[in-house]
Design a protein around this motif. Structure first.
Motif, mmCIF file in Angstrom:
data_model
loop_
_atom_site.group_PDB
_atom_site.id
_atom_site.type_symbol
_atom_site.label_atom_id
_atom_site.label_comp_id
_atom_site.label_asym_id
_atom_site.label_seq_id
_atom_site.Cartn_x
_atom_site.Cartn_y
_atom_site.Cartn_z
ATOM 1 N N SER A 1 -15.606 3.154 4.023
ATOM 2 C CA SER A 1 -15.064 2.036 4.800
ATOM 3 C C SER A 1 -14.399 0.974 3.927
ATOM 4 O O SER A 1 -13.851 0.007 4.442
ATOM 5 C CB SER A 1 -16.171 1.401 5.651
ATOM 6 O OG SER A 1 -17.170 0.853 4.817
ATOM 7 N N GLU B 1 -10.459 0.055 4.496
ATOM 8 C CA GLU B 1 -10.247 -0.637 5.772
ATOM 9 C C GLU B 1 -10.765 -2.074 5.705
ATOM 10 O O GLU B 1 -10.091 -3.010 6.158
ATOM 11 C CB GLU B 1 -10.948 0.134 6.887
ATOM 12 C CG GLU B 1 -10.740 -0.445 8.258
ATOM 13 C CD GLU B 1 -11.420 0.381 9.345
ATOM 14 O OE1 GLU B 1 -11.096 0.138 10.505
ATOM 15 O OE2 GLU B 1 -12.260 1.243 9.025
ATOM 16 N N GLN C 1 -8.530 -4.366 3.699
ATOM 17 C CA GLN C 1 -7.357 -4.785 4.472
ATOM 18 C C GLN C 1 -7.699 -5.917 5.441
ATOM 19 O O GLN C 1 -6.916 -6.854 5.619
ATOM 20 C CB GLN C 1 -6.745 -3.596 5.215
ATOM 21 C CG GLN C 1 -6.100 -2.581 4.306
ATOM 22 C CD GLN C 1 -5.115 -3.204 3.340
ATOM 23 O OE1 GLN C 1 -4.258 -4.009 3.699
ATOM 24 N NE2 GLN C 1 -5.244 -2.862 2.053
#
Length: 154
Positions: free
Chosen positions: A71, A74, A77
């Motif tokens: 993860s 992600e 970001q």
């Protein structure tokens, strides 16, 4: 120097430091309170992610989250977007700083990720135990269930 140039230099806002992040593997020794044998993920599946964030003081800070390896990109970001929006975060430290005590971490308004624990009041693993959940500013964004608020100051 001409007066108008000096005025421009003085009035120009300081450029914000760039968003930065780094990712490192973690060991069981780095998770003395938040990980134990029997947890649904091993330390090898986790990463310590260091991120730049804006504090409530309006300054850039650096903090760390422990997250599941799959993860990381992600989440980086998401925090890049939060940084660009100057979304304030009180503090960001691994929950081990608080002895893996969620109540202490939340009371400190600490943004944290991995903690090998059950969903409150159950024997089901929390998403935090998988390194796939983050509590962001828990005082401003408390956990509310059945009229109960955690942390109490939330």
């Amino acid at each position: 120097m001409r007066p108008f140039l000096l005025a421009l230099l003085v009035a120009a806002p300081a450029q914000a430091p760039p968003f930065e992040h780094s990712v490192a593997r973690v060991t069981a020794a780095q998770l003395p309170y938040s990980w134990r044998a029997g947890c649904p993920v091993s330390p090898a599946q986790l990463r310590r992610v260091r991120l730049t964030y804006w504090g409530f003081d309006g300054k850039a800070h650096s903090g760390s989250l422990d997250l599941h390896a799959d993860s990381v990109q992600e989440i980086v970001q998401v925090f890049r977007k939060l940084y660009a929006a100057r979304f304030p975060i009180r503090r960001m430290r691994p929950v081990d700083v608080y002895g893996a005590d969620d109540r202490r971490s939340m009371a400190a308004d600490n943004t944290s990720g991995f903690n090998c624990r059950f969903v409150s009041g159950t024997r089901r693993w929390s998403a935090h135990a998988h390194g796939r959940a983050i509590d962001v500013n828990p005082v401003e964004n408390p956990f509310v269930s059945g009229g109960r608020v955690q942390p109490p100051a939330g």
